[in-house]
Design a protein around this motif. Sequence first.
Motif, PDB file in Angstrom:
ATOM      1  N   GLY A  33      -5.809  52.256   4.310  1.00 17.93           N
ATOM      2  CA  GLY A  33      -6.129  50.966   3.698  1.00 17.93           C
ATOM      3  C   GLY A  33      -6.029  51.004   2.179  1.00 17.93           C
ATOM      4  N   ILE A  34      -6.478  52.106   1.593  1.00 21.18           N
ATOM      5  CA  ILE A  34      -6.361  52.254   0.137  1.00 21.18           C
ATOM      6  C   ILE A  34      -4.884  52.292  -0.247  1.00 21.18           C
ATOM      7  N   ALA A  35      -4.077  53.023   0.517  1.00 25.30           N
ATOM      8  CA  ALA A  35      -2.640  53.108   0.227  1.00 25.30           C
ATOM      9  C   ALA A  35      -1.988  51.730   0.326  1.00 25.30           C
ATOM     10  N   GLN A  49       3.725  58.140   0.878  1.00 20.71           N
ATOM     11  CA  GLN A  49       3.549  59.058  -0.253  1.00 20.71           C
ATOM     12  C   GLN A  49       2.132  58.964  -0.813  1.00 20.71           C
ATOM     13  N   ILE A  50       1.613  57.739  -0.897  1.00 23.56           N
ATOM     14  CA  ILE A  50       0.260  57.544  -1.418  1.00 23.56           C
ATOM     15  C   ILE A  50      -0.760  58.170  -0.479  1.00 23.56           C
ATOM     16  N   ILE A  51      -0.598  57.956   0.835  1.00 14.76           N
ATOM     17  CA  ILE A  51      -1.524  58.556   1.803  1.00 14.76           C
ATOM     18  C   ILE A  51      -1.513  60.076   1.660  1.00 14.76           C
ATOM     19  N   GLY A  52      -0.314  60.660   1.551  1.00 14.73           N
ATOM     20  CA  GLY A  52      -0.213  62.115   1.391  1.00 14.73           C
ATOM     21  C   GLY A  52      -0.919  62.602   0.144  1.00 14.73           C
ATOM     22  N   LEU A  53      -0.720  61.898  -0.951  1.00 17.96           N
ATOM     23  CA  LEU A  53      -1.357  62.266  -2.212  1.00 17.96           C
ATOM     24  C   LEU A  53      -2.878  62.162  -2.122  1.00 17.96           C
ATOM     25  N   LEU A  54      -3.362  61.040  -1.581  1.00 12.86           N
ATOM     26  CA  LEU A  54      -4.813  60.846  -1.476  1.00 12.86           C
ATOM     27  C   LEU A  54      -5.437  61.871  -0.526  1.00 12.86           C
TER      28      LEU A  54
END
Length: 127
Positions: A33-35, A49-54
């Motif tokens: 959800g944040i991504a 990519q954002i999910i992986g980073l977070l």
Amino acid sequence: MIQYAIYQSKANNYTKGKFYARAIHTDIVDLEGIAEHMCRHNCSYSKGQIIGLLDDMVGCIREICLDGNAVKLPDFAIFKPGIRTKGAKTAKEFTATENVLRTYIKIIPTGEARPLSCRSPPVTCIP
């Protein structure tokens, strides 16, 4: 907007019978959800990519705290290790095995997140 509900204290102290507000949330937003939210802000990275980073960031914060260090995310929070212990009669009798009950990560708001308690954010009462 922060929502709240009113409740009456049942504690056996000076607060008993008085009415207070308790912040409530209507949903829990996970890393996905944040991504998705970040992607709506014209982010140049994909949701994956954002999910992986977070996900990596969460693991690293946990690891750094377990190594005994604090992690500061500017204008958000400091994450630091904490322990709950029970007392020993003497310092010599204190051992981690017997006296440390649990470990945890303490979160302390900082910067822009901190003043929420000092200013009047938009709030709504939920009956």
